[in-house]
Design a protein around this motif. Structure first.
Motif, mmCIF file in Angstrom:
data_model
loop_
_atom_site.group_PDB
_atom_site.id
_atom_site.type_symbol
_atom_site.label_atom_id
_atom_site.label_comp_id
_atom_site.label_asym_id
_atom_site.label_seq_id
_atom_site.Cartn_x
_atom_site.Cartn_y
_atom_site.Cartn_z
ATOM 1 N N LEU A 77 0.826 -1.213 0.000
ATOM 2 C CA LEU A 77 0.000 0.000 0.000
ATOM 3 C C LEU A 77 0.860 1.262 0.000
ATOM 4 O O LEU A 77 0.495 2.271 -0.615
ATOM 5 N N LYS A 78 1.988 1.203 0.681
ATOM 6 C CA LYS A 78 2.896 2.351 0.703
ATOM 7 C C LYS A 78 3.320 2.719 -0.715
ATOM 8 O O LYS A 78 3.256 3.894 -1.120
ATOM 9 N N ASP A 80 1.941 1.609 -3.621
ATOM 10 C CA ASP A 80 0.784 1.888 -4.473
ATOM 11 C C ASP A 80 0.282 3.318 -4.260
ATOM 12 O O ASP A 80 -0.093 4.007 -5.218
ATOM 13 N N ASN A 81 0.270 3.748 -3.018
ATOM 14 C CA ASN A 81 -0.141 5.125 -2.734
ATOM 15 C C ASN A 81 0.848 6.139 -3.326
ATOM 16 O O ASN A 81 0.449 7.225 -3.745
ATOM 17 N N VAL A 84 -0.111 6.427 -6.929
ATOM 18 C CA VAL A 84 -1.310 7.262 -7.068
ATOM 19 C C VAL A 84 -0.967 8.739 -6.909
ATOM 20 O O VAL A 84 -1.352 9.585 -7.732
ATOM 21 N N GLN A 85 -0.220 9.058 -5.854
ATOM 22 C CA GLN A 85 0.142 10.451 -5.587
ATOM 23 C C GLN A 85 0.986 11.038 -6.718
ATOM 24 O O GLN A 85 0.729 12.158 -7.189
ATOM 25 N N TYR A 218 -3.109 6.123 -12.692
ATOM 26 C CA TYR A 218 -3.716 6.714 -11.495
ATOM 27 C C TYR A 218 -5.025 6.005 -11.154
ATOM 28 O O TYR A 218 -5.226 5.554 -10.009
ATOM 29 N N LEU A 222 -5.494 3.351 -8.066
ATOM 30 C CA LEU A 222 -6.396 3.792 -7.003
ATOM 31 C C LEU A 222 -7.458 2.728 -6.721
ATOM 32 O O LEU A 222 -7.797 2.465 -5.562
ATOM 33 N N VAL A 225 -5.759 0.137 -4.681
ATOM 34 C CA VAL A 225 -5.569 0.616 -3.306
ATOM 35 C C VAL A 225 -6.856 0.468 -2.506
ATOM 36 O O VAL A 225 -6.843 0.022 -1.348
ATOM 37 N N ASN A 226 -7.983 0.833 -3.115
ATOM 38 C CA ASN A 226 -9.263 0.725 -2.413
ATOM 39 C C ASN A 226 -9.585 -0.725 -2.069
ATOM 40 O O ASN A 226 -10.071 -1.020 -0.963
ATOM 41 N N ASN A 229 -7.248 -1.862 0.720
ATOM 42 C CA ASN A 229 -7.653 -1.321 2.016
ATOM 43 C C ASN A 229 -8.778 -2.159 2.628
ATOM 44 O O ASN A 229 -8.837 -2.340 3.849
#
Length: 250
Positions: A77-78, A80-81, A84-85, A218, A222, A225-226, A229
């Motif tokens: 997740l780190k 992947d985020n 996205v960012q 992106y 995202l 990521v969802n 989560n």
């Protein structure tokens, strides 16, 4: 003991004390029944004890697995985020922005959007518990259902991860048309040094296919990521319920 009871029976029969013999026989039957019940109770206690030991061994193995899975998931997740960012930042840049001329900044963003981590959880103990039927020893029905559905939950997230990964593979030729791979890879592989050829970051920024790639990167990352989560929330809940089940038996 058997000889003792046999002598009593013979003595009663020899004295023709039928009523006393019947009473004695009933008492002997009662004693036999009590002995059988005690033996059954001991056997039942032993079976429950063995079942509890088996269940606790399984729960501890699952706890270790899901603790390690959570650590791996947080790492995925780190990155992947970060994808996205950085993809979002790329989309905000216009050719006339001052940062568009910053090669170091664009190189770092490109490196950040290239990460392709995937979540590959350990499921050895869980699968063993399911295949052996030992998972049915767990008394918490909610926990059992979550463990049975874990594989499907991860598979759903994997689909989004693969879609995000495919965007990276599909854009390789677009990026390589303008930027040398070693040019931005050297930000985390310093031993590679700099490229012998010149990269054209402005040409990359002006390529509409690159914009398409970044927007897809992106969006799909995202989505991944969802989903991850959601997997993470389930992982945490499983750990919570496993620890509650273990503590309830102590």
């Amino acid at each position: 003991m058997i000889k003792f009871f046999r002598k009593i029976r013979q003595k009663l029969l020899s004295k023709n004390k039928v009523s006393s013999y019947v009473l004695y026989a009933v008492g002997e039957i009662v004693l036999v029944v009590i002995g059988i019940l005690i033996a059954l109770a001991i056997n039942d206690w032993n079976e429950k004890r063995k079942g509890l030991l088996t269940k606790n061994t399984l729960l501890r193995a699952i706890e270790i697995e899901f603790t390690q899975n959570l650590e791996q998931l947080d790492t995925v997740l780190k990155y992947d985020n970060l994808v996205v960012q950085s993809s979002f930042e790329f989309l905000q840049i216009r050719p006339d922005d001052s940062v568009a001329d910053s090669t170091a900044y664009l190189r770092q963003l490109l490196q950040n959007t290239s990460w392709t981590w995937t979540f590959d959880p350990q499921n050895g103990a869980l699968q063993s518990g399911i295949s052996s039927g030992e998972i049915n020893l767990i008394s918490d029905e909610i926990l059992t259902n979550m463990l049975f559905s874990w594989k499907d939950l991860v598979a759903d997230a994997r689909e989004d991860e693969l879609r995000a990964l495919n965007t990276r593979m599909e854009a390789k030729s677009v990026i390589e048309k303008h930027v040398r791979n070693v040019d931005y890879r050297s930000t985390d592989r310093t031993e590679l040094g700099s490229s012998k050829f010149t990269s054209d970051y402005m040409g990359l920024m002006l390529d509409p296919l690159f914009e398409d790639y970044i927007s897809d990167r992106y969006s799909r990352t995202l989505d991944a990521v969802n989903e991850l989560n959601s997997v993470r929330a389930t992982n945490l809940k499983i750990l919570e319920l496993v620890r509650e089940e273990l503590s309830s038996e102590n």
